[in-house]
Write an enzyme that holds these catalytic residues in place. Structure first.
Site, PDB file in Angstrom:
ATOM      1  N   CYS A  58       0.822  -1.333   0.186  1.00  0.00           N
ATOM      2  CA  CYS A  58      -0.023   0.001   0.083  1.00  0.00           C
ATOM      3  C   CYS A  58       0.660   1.317  -0.072  1.00  0.00           C
ATOM      4  CB  CYS A  58      -0.923  -0.087   1.180  1.00  0.00           C
ATOM      5  SG  CYS A  58      -2.301   1.473   1.106  1.00  0.00           S
ATOM      6  N   GLU A  82      -1.449  -8.843   5.331  1.00  0.00           N
ATOM      7  CA  GLU A  82      -1.279  -8.771   6.898  1.00  0.00           C
ATOM      8  C   GLU A  82      -2.752  -8.960   7.364  1.00  0.00           C
ATOM      9  OE1 GLU A  82      -0.521  -6.126   5.296  1.00  0.00           O
ATOM     10  OE2 GLU A  82      -0.963  -4.437   6.347  1.00  0.00           O
ATOM     11  N   HIS A 127      -3.542  -5.395   1.276  1.00  0.00           N
ATOM     12  CA  HIS A 127      -2.881  -5.716   2.689  1.00  0.00           C
ATOM     13  C   HIS A 127      -2.847  -7.292   3.132  1.00  0.00           C
ATOM     14  CE1 HIS A 127      -2.414  -1.638   4.313  1.00  0.00           C
ATOM     15  NE2 HIS A 127      -3.334  -1.290   3.456  1.00  0.00           N
TER      16      HIS A 127
END
Lengths: 230, 89
Positions: free
Chosen positions: A85, A202, A200
């Site tokens: 990002c 994560e 993302h």
């Protein structure tokens, strides 16, 4: 094996990516942007957030943070380096990746899971994935619209590693959330050791988060760091 | 301009524009809004930004070349933007 996670003022996903990297078995070290030494990290992550408030252009000021000299040096020498990002935006501004990110097509901040299709496994981010594999991973950005003035060359050289798609892997305007050129969600450099992407991983790293699809990207990155170290 | 031992303050306006052909969602959206409002003759709307800069230097040329360097290094991204420098009146 130690992964350096660079933290700029305004970075806000560093704890999440550290958690995911450690889940996958890595040792991590957060490095403040004013530091000048990554201490020979085996891999580098520029996490998501709003470095330096995203003022001027996303990533424009972060790329001149003191730590970036060592990021550029190690990345140029071949250290696996990824930008998620805002980290992707910083890598583009730093010239480590081609192109740049501008405001989303519909001028809307997008915060929702999207599907992305793996286009190439020839990158530090996708080596453990399969071409055509579709992942469902959250997107969280306003400037996620990828543009480049040399898009034909980027495509011809196989630098595109991830594209926005439908759940079945279909790529068209309707499955392109932010207007990115050719639905590009992630790219790699010519040497294949630097990669950037908007979603993302994560946030899709444990079942409790609703998806573990991001782990294949994180595991690819760690496998690449392990290989580069050997 | 105010004088201070040979050093003068020179003012500039830097205009930064998206390269032609690259996505400009703000321009496209505003263009559509203008057309919807009845301004049917609008053939192009492009967004950019302007930055006002004062530079202390020995001459206009020296000040301008500093602003050029600022644009090339930080203010514009040559991958997707062009810039234009004008002295402020």
């Amino acid at each position: 094996m130690t992964i350096a996670v660079v933290v700029f003022p305004g970075t806000n996903c560093e704890h999440d990516i550290v958690h995911a990297l450690e889940l996958a078995g890595a040792d991590t070290e957060m490095v403040w942007h004013r530091d000048t030494d990554l201490r020979g990290a085996d891999g580098i992550v520029l996490p998501g957030g709003f470095a330096h408030g995203d003022y001027l252009r996303t990533g424009a000021i972060a790329r001149f943070s003191p730590i970036m000299d060592d990021v550029v040096t190690l990345a140029t020498e071949g250290t696996p380096t990824i930008g998620i990002c805002n980290g992707f935006q910083i890598l583009c501004e730093a010239g480590l990746l081609p192109g740049g990110l501008v405001a989303n097509r519909d001028l809307k901040f997008i915060c929702e899971p999207v599907h992305i299709r793996v286009e190439s496994t020839d990158s530090v981010l996708t080596r453990a994935a399969e071409v055509g594999q579709v992942l469902r991973i959250p997107l969280n950005s306003y400037e996620g619209n990828y543009v480049a003035d040399n898009i034909q060359r980027i495509e011809a050289e196989g630098d595109v590693i991830l594209r926005y798609s439908g759940s079945g892997g279909e790529v068209d305007d309707g499955t392109n959330p932010n207007g990115s050129t050719n639905s590009i969600a992630g790219i790699t450099n010519a040497a294949r050791n630097v990669a950037g992407f908007m979603p993302h991983p994560e946030r899709a790293s444990e079942a409790i988060l609703g998806s573990t699809d991001g782990m294949v990207l994180i595991e690819s990155f760690l496998a690449s760091a392990e290989l580069a170290r050997a | 301009m105010c004088e201070d031992g040979g050093i003068l303050t020179y003012s500039f306006i830097v205009s930064i524009a998206r390269k032609t052909g690259l996505s400009d969602p703000e321009g496209a959206t505003t263009h559509k809004a203008l057309t919807d409002l009845g301004f049917t003759g609008v053939s192009m709307v492009a967004f950019g930004r302007t930055i006002s800069i004062d530079v202390e230097a020995m001459s206009q040329d020296e000040a301008r070349s500093q602003v050029e360097a600022m644009c090339a290094k930080l203010l514009a991204n040559p991958v997707m933007e062009t810039y234009h420098i004008e002295p402020a009146s």
